[in-house]
Structure formats: structure tokens, C-alpha cells
Enzyme design. Structure first.
Site, PDB file in Angstrom:
ATOM      1  N   GLU A 175      -7.481 -21.586 -15.636  1.00  0.00           N
ATOM      2  CA  GLU A 175      -7.753 -22.215 -14.351  1.00  0.00           C
ATOM      3  C   GLU A 175      -8.854 -23.249 -14.542  1.00  0.00           C
ATOM      4  O   GLU A 175      -9.887 -22.948 -15.138  1.00  0.00           O
ATOM      5  CB  GLU A 175      -8.189 -21.170 -13.323  1.00  0.00           C
TER       6      GLU A 175
ATOM      7  N   ASP B 133      -1.661  -1.493  -3.872  1.00  0.00           N
ATOM      8  CA  ASP B 133      -1.985  -0.738  -5.089  1.00  0.00           C
ATOM      9  C   ASP B 133      -0.913  -0.932  -6.165  1.00  0.00           C
ATOM     10  O   ASP B 133       0.129  -1.539  -5.925  1.00  0.00           O
ATOM     11  CB  ASP B 133      -2.189   0.744  -4.758  1.00  0.00           C
TER      12      ASP B 133
ATOM     13  N   ASP C 112       0.851  -1.207   0.000  1.00  0.00           N
ATOM     14  CA  ASP C 112       0.000   0.000   0.000  1.00  0.00           C
ATOM     15  C   ASP C 112       0.878   1.246   0.000  1.00  0.00           C
ATOM     16  O   ASP C 112       1.661   1.439   0.926  1.00  0.00           O
ATOM     17  CB  ASP C 112      -0.898  -0.036   1.248  1.00  0.00           C
TER      18      ASP C 112
ATOM     19  N   ASP D 231      -9.666 -17.264 -15.490  1.00  0.00           N
ATOM     20  CA  ASP D 231     -10.389 -17.751 -14.320  1.00  0.00           C
ATOM     21  C   ASP D 231     -11.453 -18.785 -14.707  1.00  0.00           C
ATOM     22  O   ASP D 231     -12.205 -18.571 -15.661  1.00  0.00           O
ATOM     23  CB  ASP D 231     -11.071 -16.535 -13.669  1.00  0.00           C
TER      24      ASP D 231
ATOM     25  N   ASP E 110      -5.474 -11.249 -15.290  1.00  0.00           N
ATOM     26  CA  ASP E 110      -6.460 -12.251 -14.912  1.00  0.00           C
ATOM     27  C   ASP E 110      -7.740 -11.941 -15.689  1.00  0.00           C
ATOM     28  O   ASP E 110      -8.301 -10.857 -15.565  1.00  0.00           O
ATOM     29  CB  ASP E 110      -6.716 -12.152 -13.398  1.00  0.00           C
TER      30      ASP E 110
ATOM     31  N   HIS F   6      -3.920 -17.651  -4.281  1.00  0.00           N
ATOM     32  CA  HIS F   6      -4.738 -16.844  -3.371  1.00  0.00           C
ATOM     33  C   HIS F   6      -5.987 -17.580  -2.881  1.00  0.00           C
ATOM     34  O   HIS F   6      -6.740 -17.014  -2.091  1.00  0.00           O
ATOM     35  CB  HIS F   6      -5.139 -15.561  -4.086  1.00  0.00           C
ATOM     36  N   ASP F   7      -6.243 -18.786  -3.364  1.00  0.00           N
ATOM     37  CA  ASP F   7      -7.452 -19.528  -2.982  1.00  0.00           C
ATOM     38  C   ASP F   7      -7.173 -20.669  -2.010  1.00  0.00           C
ATOM     39  O   ASP F   7      -8.118 -21.364  -1.607  1.00  0.00           O
ATOM     40  CB  ASP F   7      -8.097 -20.169  -4.218  1.00  0.00           C
TER      41      ASP F   7
HETATM   42  O1  ISL Z   1     -11.366 -21.355  -3.728  1.00  0.00           O
HETATM   43  C1  ISL Z   1     -11.604 -22.482  -4.051  1.00  0.00           C
HETATM   44  C2  ISL Z   1     -11.610 -23.526  -3.078  1.00  0.00           C
HETATM   45  O2  ISL Z   1     -12.641 -23.308  -2.197  1.00  0.00           O
HETATM   46  C3  ISL Z   1     -11.841 -22.880  -5.432  1.00  0.00           C
HETATM   47  O3  ISL Z   1     -12.867 -23.799  -5.547  1.00  0.00           O
HETATM   48  C4  ISL Z   1     -12.121 -21.679  -6.277  1.00  0.00           C
HETATM   49  O4  ISL Z   1     -13.372 -21.174  -6.027  1.00  0.00           O
HETATM   50  C5  ISL Z   1     -12.041 -22.075  -7.722  1.00  0.00           C
HETATM   51  O5  ISL Z   1     -10.768 -22.567  -7.907  1.00  0.00           O
HETATM   52  C6  ISL Z   1     -12.264 -20.881  -8.634  1.00  0.00           C
HETATM   53  O6  ISL Z   1     -11.411 -19.845  -8.304  1.00  0.00           O
HETATM   54  C7  ISL Z   1     -11.377 -18.688  -9.091  1.00  0.00           C
HETATM   55  O7  ISL Z   1     -12.663 -18.183  -9.361  1.00  0.00           O
HETATM   56  C8  ISL Z   1     -13.406 -17.684  -8.249  1.00  0.00           C
HETATM   57  C9  ISL Z   1     -12.592 -16.767  -7.352  1.00  0.00           C
HETATM   58  O8  ISL Z   1     -13.277 -16.588  -6.133  1.00  0.00           O
HETATM   59  C10 ISL Z   1     -11.212 -17.311  -7.074  1.00  0.00           C
HETATM   60  O9  ISL Z   1     -10.461 -16.382  -6.319  1.00  0.00           O
HETATM   61  C11 ISL Z   1     -10.591 -17.609  -8.394  1.00  0.00           C
HETATM   62  O10 ISL Z   1      -9.236 -17.995  -8.313  1.00  0.00           O
HETATM   63  C12 ISL Z   1     -14.570 -16.941  -8.828  1.00  0.00           C
HETATM   64  O11 ISL Z   1     -14.116 -15.981  -9.748  1.00  0.00           O
END
Ligand code: ISL
Length: 479
Positions: free
Chosen positions: A258, A29, A21, A204, A98, A331-332
Site C-alpha cells: 500500500e 469472525d 458474525d 500496509d 495484511d 476499507h478506507d
Molecule cells: O484512510 C485514508 C484516507 O483518509 C488513508 O490516508 C489511509 O490512512 C492510508 O491509506 C493508510 O491506510 C492504511 O494504514 C492505516 C490504517 O488506518 C488503514 O486502515 C490502512 O489501510 C494505518 O495502519
């Protein structure tokens, strides 16, 4: 095997909200990223992947896009973006964006129009269906599908009484890719960013864009529904080939899709070189394997042989001309050292061992921000400390409505929650780890920052960071 720059690169994923930040609003940012490009270059990064930076109401931290051609005000301006792109290119690195195109935000202008009336020209941009009538005459969703983030995958909309599909939150309506006008809109968005000079896309949930029809799912486990009902629909390859043919093939760029629900049989169909689709996919073989019968917040233990087998199987699956992405977190998912290693006594050794594994396989490695300094999971004491919509929705469903013990649920969140990976980057032992000077980061910093931070590792030849740097250099020296 054909050589390609994206096969000989190391990708670094930035989750901008949690990186750095510079404006004092508690949110990372674009200028924060700009200020650390030399650090990333020094590490040996070739390609930076930015999680979404577009205008968004942030129901799902930018994965709900309200305008594909505008930068989120919290992150900066388009001028900042252009400067960042130049700064990346000046250092010999590349940038991938993304692309979230399975769904938009419900605040996107397309959806505002689409929901207005049955005969709106944009009605067919989204997936609308009549509800079913319940035994007492009440309106029920068109089928039994559940969203990824708890609750039904359908929302009834007041204006027309019909339901729209949202595989994610109710603020993320699914686009209708059957409509050629939608595909043209997305192709134009792709072209807009590629013409600006970006070097490719992470796409995504691209495995979900073609729907198979709208019958009930017969599966009780959610991952079975993903694989057999939501993913790999009949037209997904046609849609990807069309996008590559019409837009992407005009540029020298890379793509990684993804792919929840993409198994060993389907992977090659997305990435084999003769198919004209994607360069790589992120499969979830190793990411979903610890989900128990109750899903991700009902985790089970996984043994090392099963874990290793995923990588062996996927390596073999690419023998027909495909290429793997290699990743151990993003990040997931939980932090890789906490999930696959040990963040206690063997923290240092296991973070390095996982780096060795990541950097020595065949495929393109992806480093998630903070893994290169061994950032770990976090165990916040209260649900109020959490920000992720997935965690908060599951809390509402399982604890508030379902009566699950709060402590039991929090234990699962400490192990599995997405916010594990979203705490701010730990730059130093300064307040809030040097992430923000505001005193109010959007999510709390992991309290281990005085011990785990970049400043402590940058000049220590035995550090985790130094090991990543050496392994990246070693890898490039031996293609
Ligand atoms: O986060 C997960 C596990 O609980 C995955 O099932 C995830 O939701 C899935 O891989 C899809 O992720 C992507 O699309 C989502 C978004 O929330 C995630 O951050 C992204 O990486 C919806 O856009």
C-alpha cells in the site's frame, strides 16, 4: 510479458470485523468467513486478502497490532485460522495477510519495553526524540508533522519526557526500520506466516517505512507532506529488497504494497520485475484526487477525464516490466458506486459499469467486500453512530475545537468517511442484514439492506452480483 498466477487472479478483500458474525458478539469472525467460502468461490474469487486479524486493542480496527503471531480473540483462535486457511486451499483459492509493519500498537510488548527507559534494549525499536522548547519554556513536539488522523504526529511520554513518532494514532507508534533488529523481527513475522502456508501479503503503508529525517514540513496540504516528506524515504527500496532476498523469495507468494505518496515516477521502482521488491502497489492517484485544500473532509468534485487519465498514466508507467493493482475502493474509502457512480436512480447500471471497467483493464483486480452487490455509502444522523478513529479525531479537532458546523462536517463524513465501507455485509433482508444474530452489531447496518443484499441477487441473472461473476469468468477465459 511474463505470466504469473497473481496476474491472472481476482482478489477479494475481506474486512473481517464487518463480514459475518457467528458467535453473537456483534463482530465478524473467522468462522463466518469459513462459512461463506463456497459463495466466494462461486463468484470466481482466486485470492482472499484479510484485513488484520492479529491481537489488537482495536484503536484502528486491527491496524494497531499488539502481537503479530496471535489471532484477535474477538475473531477466533489460531485453530480457526488454520481451518480457514485449509478451507481456502481446499477450494483452490489462496490467502494473503495484511502486514502492518510501519507501526505497532502501543500495547505491543516491544513498545512497553521501549518506553520504559532511555537505556532499555528496545529503546531504538521506535523513533524517540527530544522535544523543542517553546517561547514560554513549554515542551513542544520535535517538528511540525501532523498525523494522518489529526493532531501532531508526536506524543510526549511521561516516563522519559521524550516524544515518540506516530504517523497514525497515538496508539500506533512508528517502528524504527533503521534498526537492523527491527527488520529482523519483521522478517521473522513474515517467515512465520509464510511457513504456515499463507500465500503472500498486502503491506500496509509500506511507502512510509524509511524516514527522510525530521525537519519541518514546508507543505500546507497534507497530501503534499505525504508525497514529499513522509513517503519514499532513502532506504525504502533497500529494506524491501532485503526482505524479499532473505525471506519472501524462498516462497511462491505474492506481495502488494500500500503506497500513499507513491507517484508515477516512484511506482516502477517498487514493482518492476528486475528490482526484486514487490509484485504490485496500491497507488492513490484516484483515491486522493477529491481531497480539497482542507484535506479529505473538504472534498472537491473530480471530472471523468481526470479520473480516466489516472488509469491511463499508470498503465503506461508499467511498460518497463511492472504490474498494476486495480481497485476502486477498500476499507478506507467511500463505496465505489456512491463515489464514482450513482447510488440513486442509476445504482444498478453504474455499479455494473464500474465492474466492467475494473475487470477489463490490464492488472490484477481487487474487489472490496460488498461492492459485488452494489453496497453504498451510509448517512448516519449523528456522530455517535460513527466508529472510525479518523472520523472521530477529525470531529474533535474541526467541530469541537475548531467550531465547524456539525451538519457541515457530517455531510463531509457521509461523502468521505471510512465507515461508509465498514458497515456490515448485507447477506439478506433478515434483521441486521443477516450479519449478526446478536441484535447489536459493532456498527449499524446500512438501512438500505432490505433492497441491497446478496440473497436478493444471488439467483437473479441480471443482478450486480451475477454481472461480477460473469465478468470474472470472462476475464479468465481471455487472458
Ligand atoms: O484512510 C485514508 C484516507 O483518509 C488513508 O490516508 C489511509 O490512512 C492510508 O491509506 C493508510 O491506510 C492504511 O494504514 C492505516 C490504517 O488506518 C488503514 O486502515 C490502512 O489501510 C494505518 O495502519
Amino acid at each position: 510479458m511474463k505470466r504469473a498466477w497473481w496476474k491472472e487472479s481476482v482478489v477479494y478483500q475481506i474486512y473481517p470485523r464487518s463480514f459475518k458474525d457467528t458467535t453473537g458478539n456483534g463482530v465478524g469472525d473467522l468462522r463466518g468467513i469459513l462459512s461463506e467460502l463456497d459463495t466466494l468461490r462461486d463468484l470466481g474469487v482466486d485470492i482472499i486478502w484479510l484485513s488484520p486479524v492479529y491481537e489488537s486493542p482495536n484503536d484502528d480496527n486491527g491496524y494497531d497490532i499488539a502481537d503479530y503471531r496471535a489471532i484477535m480473540a474477538e475473531f477466533g483462535t489460531m485453530a480457526d485460522f488454520d481451518e480457514l486457511l485449509d478451507g481456502i486451499h481446499d477450494r483452490g483459492m489462496r490467502l494473503i495477510m495484511d502486514l502492518v509493519a510501519n507501526h505497532t500498537s502501543d500495547e505491543h510488548a516491544w513498545f512497553t519495553e521501549s518506553r520504559a527507559s532511555l537505556d532499555n534494549p528496545k529503546r531504538d525499536y521506535y523513533i524517540w526524540r527530544e522535544g523543542r522548547t517553546g517561547p514560554d519554556g513549554q515542551s513542544l513536539p520535535p517538528n511540525n508533522w501532523r498525523s494522518f488522523f489529526s493532531g501532531p504526529a508526536w506524543e510526549r511520554d511521561e516516563a522519559t519526557g521524550q516524544y515518540y513518532l506516530h504517523l497514525f494514532t497515538r496508539k500506533q507508534p512508528d517502528l524504527n526500520w533503521e534498526n537492523p533488529a527491527v527488520r529482523k523481527e519483521i522478517a521473522d513475522v513474515v517467515d512465520f506466516w509464510l511457513a504456515k502456508g499463507v500465500d503472500g501479503f498486502r503491506m500496509d503503508v509500506i511507502s512510509l517505512i524509511s524516514k527522510r529525517g525530521y525537519g519541518d514540513t514546508p507543505h500546507s496540504e497534507f497530501n503534499d507532506t505525504i508525497a514529499n516528506v513522509y513517503a519514499n524515504g532513502p532506504r525504502v527500496h533497500e529494506f524491501l529488497q532485503e526482505m524479499v532476498r532473505d525471506v519472501i523469495s524462498r516462497y511462491d507468494v505474492m506481495t502488494v504494497g500500500e503506497g500513499p505518496g507513491i507517484g508515477l515516477a516512484e511506482g516502477p521502482l517498487y514493482v518492476n520485475e528486475d528490482r526484486g521488491e514487490l509484485n504490485m502497489v496500491f497507488h492513490f492517484g484516484h483515491m486522493f484526487m477529491d481531497h480539497g485544500p482542507g484535506g479529505k473532509f473538504d472534498p472537491v468534485d473530480v471530472g471523468l477525464p481526470a479520473f480516466k487519465k489516472v488509469f491511463l498514466d499508470w498503465d503506461r508507467a508499467m511498460a518497463g516490466g511492472g504490474w498494476n493493482s486495480l481497485f476502486l475502493g477498500n476499507h478506507d474509502f467511500p463505496r465505489m458506486v456512491s463515489r464514482y457512480g450513482d447510488d440513486g436512480e442509476h445504482w444498478w447500471a453504474s455499479a455494473r459499469a464500474l465492474c466492467l471497467m475494473l475487470m477489463s483493464m490490464r492488472g490484477t483486480p481487487y474487489v472490496y467486500q460488498g461492492d459485488e452487490i452494489g453496497m453504498t455509502n451510509v448517512a448516519f444522523p449523528s456522530i455517535g453512530d460513527y466508529r472510525d478513529v479518523e472520523t472521530l479525531n477529525a470531529w474533535a479537532e474541526e467541530v469541537v475545537e475548531g467550531g465547524r458546523e456539525p451538519e457541515d462536517f457530517l455531510r463531509a463524513v457521509h461523502r468521505q468517511g471510512r465507515d461508509n465501507a465498514r458497515t456490515p455485509y448485507q447477506w439478506s433482508d433478515a434483521p441486521d442484514a443477516g450479519f449478526t444474530a446478536s441484535g447489536r452489531p459493532w456498527i449499524a447496518v446500512n438501512p438500505n439492506f432490505p433492497r441491497v443484499n446478496l440473497a436478493a441477487q444471488r439467483h437473479d441473472p441480471d443482478s450486480i452480483w451475477a454481472f461480477y461473476r460473469r465478468m470474472i469468468a470472462f476475464r479468465k477465459a481471455h487472458p
